[in-house]
Each structure stands twice: as C-alpha cells, then as structure tokens.
Write a protein that holds these residues in place. Sequence first.
Motif, PDB file in Angstrom:
ATOM      1  N   ARG A 488       0.828  -1.212   0.000  1.00  0.00           N
ATOM      2  CA  ARG A 488       0.000   0.000   0.000  1.00  0.00           C
ATOM      3  C   ARG A 488       0.862   1.262   0.000  1.00  0.00           C
ATOM      4  NH1 ARG A 488      -5.865   0.734   2.185  1.00  0.00           N
ATOM      5  NH2 ARG A 488      -6.844  -1.099   1.300  1.00  0.00           N
ATOM      6  N   GLU A 489       2.040   1.176   0.591  1.00  0.00           N
ATOM      7  CA  GLU A 489       2.954   2.313   0.511  1.00  0.00           C
ATOM      8  C   GLU A 489       3.413   2.521  -0.928  1.00  0.00           C
ATOM      9  OE1 GLU A 489       5.530   2.716   4.434  1.00  0.00           O
ATOM     10  OE2 GLU A 489       5.365   0.619   3.817  1.00  0.00           O
ATOM     11  N   GLY A 490       3.616   1.418  -1.647  1.00  0.00           N
ATOM     12  CA  GLY A 490       3.941   1.541  -3.062  1.00  0.00           C
ATOM     13  C   GLY A 490       2.821   2.236  -3.823  1.00  0.00           C
ATOM     14  N   TYR A 491       1.584   1.899  -3.489  1.00  0.00           N
ATOM     15  CA  TYR A 491       0.435   2.541  -4.147  1.00  0.00           C
ATOM     16  C   TYR A 491       0.411   4.040  -3.847  1.00  0.00           C
ATOM     17  CZ  TYR A 491      -4.360   4.123  -4.782  1.00  0.00           C
ATOM     18  OH  TYR A 491      -5.481   4.847  -5.126  1.00  0.00           O
ATOM     19  N   LEU A 650       1.036   4.020   7.772  1.00  0.00           N
ATOM     20  CA  LEU A 650       0.688   4.882   6.660  1.00  0.00           C
ATOM     21  C   LEU A 650       0.030   6.131   7.229  1.00  0.00           C
ATOM     22  CD1 LEU A 650      -0.836   2.352   4.097  1.00  0.00           C
ATOM     23  CD2 LEU A 650       1.435   3.325   4.097  1.00  0.00           C
ATOM     24  N   GLY A 651       0.629   7.274   6.947  1.00  0.00           N
ATOM     25  CA  GLY A 651       0.066   8.497   7.485  1.00  0.00           C
ATOM     26  C   GLY A 651       0.078   8.458   8.992  1.00  0.00           C
ATOM     27  N   GLN A 746     -13.150   8.854   8.090  1.00  0.00           N
ATOM     28  CA  GLN A 746     -13.108   7.393   8.067  1.00  0.00           C
ATOM     29  C   GLN A 746     -12.592   6.885   9.394  1.00  0.00           C
ATOM     30  OE1 GLN A 746     -11.765   4.973   4.535  1.00  0.00           O
ATOM     31  NE2 GLN A 746     -10.058   4.469   5.880  1.00  0.00           N
ATOM     32  N   ARG A 747     -13.220   5.845   9.923  1.00  0.00           N
ATOM     33  CA  ARG A 747     -12.798   5.217  11.165  1.00  0.00           C
ATOM     34  C   ARG A 747     -12.531   3.741  10.904  1.00  0.00           C
ATOM     35  NH1 ARG A 747     -17.175   7.941  15.432  1.00  0.00           N
ATOM     36  NH2 ARG A 747     -16.580  10.107  14.984  1.00  0.00           N
ATOM     37  N   LEU A 753     -10.316   4.730   2.019  1.00  0.00           N
ATOM     38  CA  LEU A 753      -9.469   5.915   2.079  1.00  0.00           C
ATOM     39  C   LEU A 753      -8.128   5.520   2.687  1.00  0.00           C
ATOM     40  CD1 LEU A 753      -9.582   9.029   1.579  1.00  0.00           C
ATOM     41  CD2 LEU A 753     -10.084   9.249   4.010  1.00  0.00           C
ATOM     42  N   PRO A 754      -7.046   5.456   1.903  1.00  0.00           N
ATOM     43  CA  PRO A 754      -5.768   4.982   2.448  1.00  0.00           C
ATOM     44  C   PRO A 754      -4.994   6.086   3.152  1.00  0.00           C
ATOM     45  CG  PRO A 754      -5.570   5.341   0.092  1.00  0.00           C
ATOM     46  CD  PRO A 754      -6.978   5.706   0.465  1.00  0.00           C
ATOM     47  N   ALA A 755      -4.365   5.739   4.257  1.00  0.00           N
ATOM     48  CA  ALA A 755      -3.363   6.586   4.910  1.00  0.00           C
ATOM     49  C   ALA A 755      -3.900   7.885   5.466  1.00  0.00           C
ATOM     50  CB  ALA A 755      -2.236   6.883   3.944  1.00  0.00           C
ATOM     51  N   ALA A 756      -5.188   7.971   5.751  1.00  0.00           N
ATOM     52  CA  ALA A 756      -5.723   9.212   6.316  1.00  0.00           C
ATOM     53  C   ALA A 756      -7.039   8.906   7.014  1.00  0.00           C
ATOM     54  CB  ALA A 756      -5.933  10.258   5.235  1.00  0.00           C
TER      55      ALA A 756
END
Length: 809
Positions: A488-491, A650-651, A746-747, A753-756
Amino acid sequence: MSCLRLTLLGPFALATAAGAPIRIDTRKARALLAVLAMANSRPLARERLASLLWSRGSTRQSLASLSQALYSLRRALGEAAPALVVSAETVALAMDRVSVDALELEAAASEGGAAGWRRNLALYAGPFLDDLSIDTEDGYREWRQQERARLEAIATGAGTALMNAWEHAPDEADPALVDRLLQIDPYNEPATRVKMRCLALEGRSAAAIEALEAMTARLEEDLAVAPSEASLGLAEEIRSGSLAPRAGAVARGVPSGRSATGPLVAIAVTCVLLLSVLLLRDPLPRPDSIRLLVRPFHADSGMTEDLATGFADDLATELVRRASLHVLSRESGRLVPVGGEARTAASHVLEGRVRAVDEGWTINLWITELSTGREVWAERFEGSAGDPRLLRDEIVAELGERIGIALRPAADLPATTLTDAAMPAYLRALARLHSGTPEGNAEAMAALEELAQAHPAAPEPAAALALAYERIAFGADAHARAAGLHWREGYLLLKWQLARTEADHPGLLAARARLALRRLDHAEAEILARQALASESAHVAALEVLAESLALTGDTGEARRLATRAVLLSPSAPAGGYTAIALATFAEGDLAAAADAVAMALDGTASPSPRLLALAAAIRGLGPDAPRARAAFADLVAASESRPFGAWRLGDITYTNPRAATWSRPTGTDAAQLIRFADPAVDALLRSGLARAAGEAASTAPARSTPLEGGEIEELLMNARIVGRPSWLARQSWSQIRTASGHLEQRGPLGPLPAAREGRSRIVDSRLCDRWTWRDSDLESCQLVVRTGLPGTLAMIGEIGVFPFVAPD
C-alpha cells in the motif's frame, strides 16, 4: 528401447521415436522435463523442483504448480507417460525410455579418439536450451547457465582435440564441423588454422589470409591479445606459396608476378570493389519492414555495464519516438538468447560497444540482417561524456538518413530538465529498473528518487519511478520486500508521483491508464492509452492496457490485434499481451483459445496479476476437470495470501497486524469483482466459472448490477454514514461519514481511504471521488459504486480493490 527423443542442445524439441513432434504447452513444463532428463534417472525431490521453477510463490502454491506441470506433461506424453516416475516425495525420468542429445554428448566425450570427437561436435547443435530462458527464476537460470557452460566446454574440448589432429591431416577435415566449432568458440585458433589450410589447399589463399585477419581483429578487439606464432607462421607459409594447392585446384590468391592477364584481373577487381561500394551504399530496407531488436550494449574499458545498457535503452526509446521504427521492447533485447533472435520475428539486430576515452565516449554500433547474417550498417561515434543525449541524437540522425526516413523534431518531444551531469546516473538507474529483479527495482528506486528530488519537473525519472512504485504496489511481494515497503505504501508513492508530475510522458500516461483499468474506468483507460501511443507508437504497456480495455468492452477483434502487436514487440515479457488475448477470446466464447492464451501469459511471468489468475480459474471452472479448477483458484488465493507482511504505518495510522487487517480468503464472488465484461452474458459466464472453481454452487453467484449514477450516489452517500462489511481486503470493521458539503471522515484500521482519517468527497460523472493529503500533496482516487446483488449491500470498486458496505438507511 527409447520411445522418446529429447533435444536440449539448441532449441528444445521432443519427438516420438518415429520422429513425430510432441508439443508441451508451457515453458516451465518444458524446463521441468529438461531438469529431469539431465538428472539421468536420478529421482529429484518435489521441493527442489518447485523451488527451482516456482520460487516466487508460497511453498503450497509452488508444489501445486509443480503438480499441474506434471499433469500437463503426462497428457502431452500420452502413451509414453510411464517415462515419468512420480511418487509422493520425488520425481524422475526413466532414461531407458528417453534418448537425450546432451547426455549422448557427454558419453561421446568419454569415448576419445577422432570418432568420438567427431560425434561429440556433430551432436552440439547449439547452446543448451537456447530458447528456454526463464530469467524470472534465479535458481533455474543459474542451473541452465552452469549446464550450458559445462556442455559447451565439453564440445569445445573435443572439437579442439579434433582440430589438432586435422591440422596434421587437413585432407580428413570436415569443413562443416570446423565452422561449427568456430560458431561455438570464435576465438579457437586450431580451428582457424585448419580452415586456413583447407582454403589454401583449395587454391583460395586470399580467403585463408582473410580468415586469419578476421580472427586477429576479434582477438585484439575483444581480448586484447595477438594471434599465436603458429597462426602467424601458417599465414607466412600461405603468402610465400610454401603451402601448395592440391592438384587440380585453381589458385585464387594474389599473383606473385606479372602476367598478360594482370591488367584484366586488376580491372575485374576494381569493378568488384566498386560494385561492393555501391551495394553497401544502398539504404536499409523500408522502415515499415524493419523490426529492430536492440541488444544491451557491451561495456569496454572505463565504462560500466549499467551505463552502457542504460544508453541502449534510451536510444531504443528515442528511435521509436523520433523515427517511428518498429523497435522490440527492452526486455526482449535483454532476455532473448543470442542465436534466438529469429523467434522474436525481428528482422535486424542493433548491437554496440561503449568505451570511455579520456573525457569522452566512443561508441561502435552495427546492425545485422537476421535473414542473411550480413552486417548492413556499422558506424563509430565519438563525443563528450558530459551529455550522452548529444551522442544519442547524432546516432538517431545518422540512422534516419541511412534508412531514408523523416525524423520528428526533437522539439516535439517532452522537454527534459535533467542536467548533463545527471544523465549517466539516470541511464544507470534505467538499466537497473529493467533488470527484471526485485533488487534491481529497489536499487533503481533509490537512485531515481534522488534524481526526481533534484529535478522535480523532469518527466524521465518520474516515469521510471512510477513504474518502480507500481511494481511494489501491484507486482510480486518480493518487490515490496526488497524495497522495505508495504504494497500500500507503493500505491501511495505511485499516486503521489503521478500527482506531482503533470507531463504527458508516455510512461506516465500508461501508468495512469493502468490505474484507470484497475478501477474499471475503461473509457478513461482507453483515452490515456491512446494519448501514450500518439507519443510513442510502440509503447508496449499502453498497447496492453488499450487491448485489455477493448476486450472487456466488446471490441474483441481490435483488442486481439493490439495485444498481438504487444506480444510481438515484447516476446520475452508477453504476459500483458496474452492476458488481453485471453480476455478477448473468452468474450468471443472460444474457451480453448482463451485457455491457451492464459497458459502463455502464466508462463511468461513470475508474478501473474490477480486479474489473470481469476480468468485462469474461471476458464478451468467452466471445464470438466474439477481438481485443476480448484488448483487454479488456489493459485489466486495463495497470491493474495502472500501480500501482507510486517508492521507498517501509513500516514497517522499504524497497523500492527496487517494480515489480520487486510486479508481473508476470497470467494468466487470476490474474485469476479476483478474483471467486469460489458456484455452481461459473458459476465455471467465468468462468474459461473469462478463460482465452480471456488467450490461454490454456480447459482450462488449473484447477478451483477450496473453502477449507480451520480444522482443515486449523492442521494445515498452524501450526508450519510456507511459501515464496511468484512471482505477479501478488509476483515476488520470500518466506517465513513460524508457531510452534505463533502467532508469525509473514516474510522477503522483499513478502508477505501488509504493513509488518512479525513478527506473530501465529490461526485464526478458517475464516480465517487475521494481526496486526501499525503506528503503535503492532495491525492485523489475515484470509485464505482455498485449494488452487489446481496440484500442491503453495496460496494466501492477502486484502484486498490473492492470494499463492500451496508447501504445506509
């Protein structure tokens, strides 16, 4: 008595004792048979074979792939199948039923004497498994290289012994075997001397001297050594006339004295030379008839292999962009073995040698016509090492004039802001990126990140970085591990790179097109792919994306045409092209052709895409062989299971157990979300095949509904709270709240929603687009919203997968 004949020297071939060819469909199944044959009846452990040819998957997946390959071998062998001796722990090949040329070569070498040496050299038809490279498997590649070197040494040793004998008895020499040894070992002086003696005895003294001069040039240029005294002494014998021609042979050397025919001979020679000059001045064939394979350039003194290879890559790209030449992919030039060029459908090969001299570069280039073996162009270029692009442009201009084509002006190409000093580092990184290994990808990523930071507006390092990040995000798990990142970090890095680089570079356009295809936005994927092809007509990735999009939307004929072109351009990395062909033929209802294309695609990659694995499972599910269907679906499960690893962050969200958060066994319905055909009947067939492969009743696959329109999305999701359902990608609960103004919260540990935890939502056409901030950049991903067919359940289909959720009240 042997019932099979297996040829491993030169191209792989298998035939019955009567000579009828036996076809083995997949490359790895052929490699498996070769490994068993070279074991010479010795049983090999299943784990050893699995790790040799299927090293990238889990142990379970590798063993399953081995079993599938053994099954296909048994079917191909037919009545000769008992030659395969299989147990629960080992596999062997009964050599009393099979004759193998490589083993016969070893036996002939042990015989000794002229007869054994002759037989040995006659058996050596070419390098070991010349057309069976699998460079994605390190263990197999090393084994093949070792066997190749060993068998070549045996043939060279026997051949040299034979030449030493023939040098004292040249009348017994077989010219065909002499030439064969020189093909194996171009530096073999005893073979050259035998050839010289044979030519001199035929009265062709000039040709004999030319043979030595060619050998001298090879030795000096490649090895920096001079010919031996024995070779030079033989040349003097021939020049002096001491080695007289056989009786009846017509002397064709240069006359030592004057004669009445001297002037006529001089005139004839002059005419021949003039004709040769005129022929050499003829242009190469028409550009549309040239299919050029560019080999990685050789590095000479003061030059590194990576820099020479990177220069060749950059030159190949420039030839496509400015000259519109039909240039095969970089991977083909790197992976196709020497002598195997014709199998790529190439017409010409461009090779080069790069040398650093003082403050500059010297580059020798030559083009060989494959049909004749004739060198049709050769040129030497010299220039400053400060900016290799100047040399590149000079070469392109020279080739353009030689071939007779109009070049696109350099001003039409994307502008670059890379400095002269940065170009060597970029070319080295490019070579590492195209090495095809996870380690090479990680090394290239580190170098390219430095270049991109120093030159943020330059499209070249940005496009190369996007490819490196995409491999980490969606390629084999080994790419993520080598880079020390989670997929997911690559994404996120891929999205970030694309957001901060707006240039219409074909590599960036192709990366955006692939993301559009992942979120099932076929219209956008087609637009972006066509833009990339307008800039670079032979961009393989863009051809693959466009072909796949057209296959899914019903234009199957055009899809097959484009996909076939992609395969021809990249014959050594054809998985994307064959995947598109498989989708097109599946949509046309030709399941046999689709199965063949899938087999070729799987054979051509070490990290098949989930979409390819899902299609393979669906095709097997529609067939009569239930165990093979379950094994195909197990491959998809195993590929998914291997993705999460380690603790990562992430984030502002930390995941201490990503496997628990991000993976569960996919169902047939889950897998069906990876592919969406526009034709409902084809789509239903796909879902039925996947359900059967997963061991589910076909009737349990819910009907696919069309995506929601923008108004429906706004009414359902804006000013509403949704709760995620456990799924293939997210086992733990998640929820999202969107306000009427578009604010998003988002919870939960993992959601769409990635990284936030916060972002903004908007509706674009019929898609829900979420925007969030990462590394001080605004990133956005748009998703389809669909009804799943399950009561009260919808799903978002985006770039990282499918997220089902409960419909709000």
